[in-house]
Design a protein around this motif. Structure first.
Motif, PDB file in Angstrom:
ATOM      1  N   ASN A 136       1.505   6.673   4.445  1.00  0.00           N
ATOM      2  CA  ASN A 136       1.396   8.088   4.785  1.00  0.00           C
ATOM      3  C   ASN A 136       2.675   8.646   5.400  1.00  0.00           C
ATOM      4  O   ASN A 136       2.647   9.679   6.078  1.00  0.00           O
ATOM      5  CB  ASN A 136       0.221   8.301   5.757  1.00  0.00           C
ATOM      6  N   ARG A 187      -0.021   3.483   7.883  1.00  0.00           N
ATOM      7  CA  ARG A 187       0.954   4.469   8.379  1.00  0.00           C
ATOM      8  C   ARG A 187       2.146   4.568   7.441  1.00  0.00           C
ATOM      9  O   ARG A 187       2.668   5.673   7.195  1.00  0.00           O
ATOM     10  CB  ARG A 187       1.408   4.089   9.795  1.00  0.00           C
ATOM     11  N   TRP A 188       2.595   3.428   6.907  1.00  0.00           N
ATOM     12  CA  TRP A 188       3.755   3.440   6.002  1.00  0.00           C
ATOM     13  C   TRP A 188       3.442   4.233   4.734  1.00  0.00           C
ATOM     14  O   TRP A 188       4.264   5.034   4.288  1.00  0.00           O
ATOM     15  CB  TRP A 188       4.133   1.998   5.642  1.00  0.00           C
ATOM     16  N   ALA A 201      -2.780  15.136  10.798  1.00  0.00           N
ATOM     17  CA  ALA A 201      -2.739  14.194  11.924  1.00  0.00           C
ATOM     18  C   ALA A 201      -3.761  14.532  13.006  1.00  0.00           C
ATOM     19  O   ALA A 201      -4.415  13.639  13.555  1.00  0.00           O
ATOM     20  CB  ALA A 201      -1.329  14.158  12.514  1.00  0.00           C
ATOM     21  N   TYR A 248      -6.466   3.157   0.846  1.00  0.00           N
ATOM     22  CA  TYR A 248      -5.941   3.854   2.028  1.00  0.00           C
ATOM     23  C   TYR A 248      -7.053   4.623   2.736  1.00  0.00           C
ATOM     24  O   TYR A 248      -7.170   4.590   3.967  1.00  0.00           O
ATOM     25  CB  TYR A 248      -4.817   4.807   1.606  1.00  0.00           C
ATOM     26  N   GLN A 275      -9.214   3.444   7.094  1.00  0.00           N
ATOM     27  CA  GLN A 275      -8.922   4.300   8.239  1.00  0.00           C
ATOM     28  C   GLN A 275      -9.572   3.734   9.512  1.00  0.00           C
ATOM     29  O   GLN A 275     -10.518   2.954   9.442  1.00  0.00           O
ATOM     30  CB  GLN A 275      -9.433   5.714   7.968  1.00  0.00           C
ATOM     31  N   PRO A 298      -2.983  -1.560   9.847  1.00  0.00           N
ATOM     32  CA  PRO A 298      -2.660  -0.228  10.375  1.00  0.00           C
ATOM     33  C   PRO A 298      -1.219   0.167  10.076  1.00  0.00           C
ATOM     34  O   PRO A 298      -0.947   1.353   9.812  1.00  0.00           O
ATOM     35  CB  PRO A 298      -2.910  -0.373  11.875  1.00  0.00           C
ATOM     36  N   GLU A 299      -0.319  -0.804  10.084  1.00  0.00           N
ATOM     37  CA  GLU A 299       1.090  -0.508   9.793  1.00  0.00           C
ATOM     38  C   GLU A 299       1.261  -0.085   8.337  1.00  0.00           C
ATOM     39  O   GLU A 299       2.031   0.837   8.034  1.00  0.00           O
ATOM     40  CB  GLU A 299       1.951  -1.742  10.086  1.00  0.00           C
ATOM     41  N   GLU A 327       4.425   7.711   7.866  1.00  0.00           N
ATOM     42  CA  GLU A 327       4.474   7.734   9.322  1.00  0.00           C
ATOM     43  C   GLU A 327       5.251   6.552   9.881  1.00  0.00           C
ATOM     44  O   GLU A 327       5.323   6.372  11.096  1.00  0.00           O
ATOM     45  CB  GLU A 327       3.048   7.718   9.885  1.00  0.00           C
ATOM     46  N   ALA A 328       5.793   5.755   9.025  1.00  0.00           N
ATOM     47  CA  ALA A 328       6.573   4.594   9.456  1.00  0.00           C
ATOM     48  C   ALA A 328       7.653   4.311   8.422  1.00  0.00           C
ATOM     49  O   ALA A 328       7.582   4.743   7.280  1.00  0.00           O
ATOM     50  CB  ALA A 328       5.671   3.377   9.623  1.00  0.00           C
ATOM     51  N   ARG A 356      -7.294  13.567  11.889  1.00  0.00           N
ATOM     52  CA  ARG A 356      -7.469  12.119  11.894  1.00  0.00           C
ATOM     53  C   ARG A 356      -7.607  11.598  13.328  1.00  0.00           C
ATOM     54  O   ARG A 356      -8.410  10.690  13.600  1.00  0.00           O
ATOM     55  CB  ARG A 356      -6.301  11.446  11.178  1.00  0.00           C
ATOM     56  N   ARG A 378       4.937   9.878  -1.058  1.00  0.00           N
ATOM     57  CA  ARG A 378       3.783   8.982  -0.922  1.00  0.00           C
ATOM     58  C   ARG A 378       3.509   8.261  -2.241  1.00  0.00           C
ATOM     59  O   ARG A 378       3.175   7.071  -2.258  1.00  0.00           O
ATOM     60  CB  ARG A 378       2.547   9.781  -0.486  1.00  0.00           C
TER      61      ARG A 378
END
Length: 660
Positions: free
Chosen positions: A657, A654-655, A545, A617, A621, A650-651, A659-660, A548, A595
């Motif tokens: 990875n 994140r999903w 994180a 993916y 970025q 972006p959602e 993160e959501a 990035r 993942r």
């Protein structure tokens, strides 16, 4: 037009006549056209076989709208050229064996068939015959127990004639390609049955052979090892008569096929020996050998390939033939790089009209840079290198990643040879790397750059990367020497591979303070799967994180290696499967498998392959990315390129990875 499949034949040699005779006995096909290199030969063939349309060129035949399928009967080196052009013309293809000179050419043919959605089969007519099907059944039923040893022979004495096709290196002469290919295909099929599959590839190939004055194999014997303890002895040649049979030995008996390659109509049989007794098993075989082959093509047109000889089977067979030739030192003139300016289709290299590559820019590099970068790290022989690089360029790729150490220098040399042969230096971007540990010093940057430029046949590299960092040397020393090389015009821009972000920041700050250019790009590992243990010593990942966030804040270009996590998303990775210790060591973790589950779910919803989504993916970025891909096969390049046109929100990024 007749309701039968309308065939055209390319070539008028002996085998063309054999197929024409067989086609006359086909239930589904009819011969309507023939093409030759001369009108006289075409007319003579047409008169013999009652062919209405006779052409003095192969292009004319392929332009004939009434021709639906073609049989390619040209000399071996022309198979790839005309199979590819036939696919482009929308013709279904039966190509005489061997389908090409080598595995690389065969890949190009298969890709052309796949792209144009036409049927393609390599003409191993014995694979379509009921005798071979009966052999499969007996072996699958365990008639002779566990399969242990295979002996296959196909050899004849043609008499020495240096002017004949069989002895001509430029025409792909020798026994291995002419008839040894039958023995290999039989062994791979039988070993496959032993392993519960249609075919398997040998784990080892060794051979001895007599290579004659014309540079072709006159006779040779190969030993193959297969999974499951299956062994094979293969004998082929053009200067010695062989028994030309197949014997398969199992734990409970053996099977002998006296005429495996050319079973006669009504006389096919298998001889099973068990417990000291012999049993002859006759096979109903009233079909014409070549007519039945044509009928097989017609039966599987919609599937584009036939189980008798699938595309994967053909590619595996060619790869084994390459290994056999390599074991005895047979190389064809067509496989050498000198003077090879044309692609495998015998055309100048150009970007295809349907190419959909996207491009970006790199500070200091004036040319546009393709978003996918081709890794030139595994191409050490000209046939493979030229086919892989041509295909990438034709798809719109123009950036090539290589390094001083790859292949001991062979990769740089082949890339340079390919660029020079194709005459495209100003159309491509070279990403070169040097100063790998333990030669990571300012002095070695200059020394290795000298050598790399010579290998690459160029006077500059578009973007030069330090392959590793050496924390014992002040960043200013590296920045100074890199700026000197840039000022001299030997590099256009430079970057850092496997440098920590902290060191890169320090270097760029030093450069700014001294009025010099800093690093334009970073090339660390970055993929959806987290690298839990370095693939190689000194490797650094930027998937975390904080990295990035820094890349996003500074809009720093990332050119990530192992952007597809070295196959983690191809279906190879399973929590219970530890057969690949490197995959396990570097990528197996609970969060990576989570993942993988999400990638598989989204890939199903979108109707794409998981590996393609994993690459998308990386491309989606919030900072510039130019992923390095390392395909070994054209099919891998194709699936990678599909990622360029996949948009993720972006959602969704994140999903994927977690993160959501």
């Amino acid at each position: 037009m007749s309701s039968k499949l309308a065939w055209g034949i390319l070539g008028t040699g002996r085998i063309a006549g054999v197929f024409a005779k067989g086609l006359a006995n086909s239930e589904t096909g009819t011969l309507v056209a023939v093409g030759s290199r001369s009108q006289e030969a075409a007319d003579a063939f047409g008169a013999q076989w009652s062919v209405g349309r006779c052409y003095s060129g192969y292009e004319e035949l392929l332009a004939d709208e009434q021709v639906q399928a073609v049989y390619i009967a040209t000399p071996h080196p022309q198979h790839a050229q005309w199979a590819i052009r036939a696919a482009e013309a929308g013709k279904h293809i039966l190509c005489e064996k061997p389908i090409a000179l080598n595995h690389a050419e065969a890949m190009a043919i298969v890709e052309a068939a796949q792209r144009h959605q036409v049927f393609l089969m390599e003409a191993f007519m014995y694979r379509c015959h009921p005798q071979t099907q009966k052999l499969r059944e007996l072996l699958q039923e365990g008639t002779i127990g566990d399969i242990r040893v295979i002996q296959a022979t196909f050899s004849f004495n043609a008499g020495f004639n240096p002017e004949s096709r069989l002895y001509n290196n430029a025409l792909g002469g020798g026994g291995i390609l002419d008839v040894g290919c039958y023995c290999v295909s039989m062994a791979r099929m039988v070993a496959g049955i032993a392993n519960g599959k249609d075919f398997v590839e040998p784990t080892q190939v060794s051979a001895v052979g007599q290579v004659g004055s014309t540079g072709i194999d006159e006779y040779t014997v190969a030993s193959l090892s297969f999974p499951g303890g299956v062994l094979a002895q293969l004998f082929t040649g053009i200067q010695v008569n062989g028994d030309n049979n197949v014997r398969i030995f199992g734990s409970k008996g053996s099977i002998t096929i006296q005429s495996p390659w050319l079973p006669e109509r009504g006389q096919a049989y298998l001889l099973v020996e068990k417990n000291g007794q012999s049993e002859r098993i006759d096979v109903e075989s009233e079909v014409d050998l070549y007519g039945n082959e044509a009928d097989t093509v017609a039966a599987y047109l919609e599937q584009l390939q036939a189980p008798a000889m699938s595309w994967e089977d053909t590619l595996g067979n060619m790869q084994t033939l390459d290994r056999w030739r390599k074991a005895i030192g047979v190389v064809y003139e067509a496989e050498k790089p000198e003077g090879k300016t044309l692609t495998v289709s015998q055309r100048p290299l150009r970007v295809r009209s349907d190419a959909s590559m996207k491009y970006g820019s790199l500070p200091g590099v004036e040319k546009p840079v393709s978003r996918l970068v081709m890794g030139v790290d595994n191409q050490t022989e000209w046939p493979h290198a030229s086919v892989m690089l041509d295909d990438y360029f034709e798809r719109g790729g123009n950036c090539f990643d290589t390094a001083f150490i790859y292949g001991g220098g062979a990769c740089e040399k082949l890339l340079g040879q390919w660029i020079a042969n194709r005459g495209i230096r100003e159309q491509v971007v070279i990403l070169g790397k040097g100063a790998h540990t333990p030669y990571c010093t300012p002095e070695w940057i200059v020394k290795q750059l000298d050598i790399s430029l010579e290998r690459l046949h160029t006077d500059y590299i578009d973007i030069y990367m330090m392959h590793r960092d050496n924390p014992e040397i002040p960043v200013g020393d590296f920045i100074t020497v890199l700026n000197e090389q840039k000022k001299a015009g030997r590099i256009r821009a430079f970057g850092a591979s496997n440098w920590s972000i902290e060191r890169l920041q320090e270097a760029n700050q030093w450069a700014a303070e001294h009025g010099l250019t800093g690093f334009s790009a970073l090339s660390n590992n970055f993929s959806l799967a987290r690298m839990i243990d370095p693939v190689w010593a000194g490797c650094i990942s930027a998937s975390d994180a904080s990295s990035r966030a820094w890349l996003t804040e500074h809009n720093m270009t990332l050119m990530p290696w192992s952007s597809q996590a070295r196959g983690f998303f191809t279906g190879r990775a399973k929590p219970e499967d530890h057969s690949d210790p490197e995959l396990v060591r570097c990528w197996y973790s609970e969060d990576n498998f989570q993942r993988l589950e999400r990638v598989n779910q989204m890939a199903r919803e979108r109707g794409i392959q998981p590996i393609t989504l994993a690459l998308a993916y990386v491309l989606n970025q919030p900072f510039p990315t130019f992923p390095l891909i390392g395909p070994r096969a054209l099919s891998e390049t194709r699936t990678s390129f599909e990622a360029v046109n996949i948009t993720l929100t972006p959602e969704e990024v994140r999903w994927l990875n977690l993160e959501a």
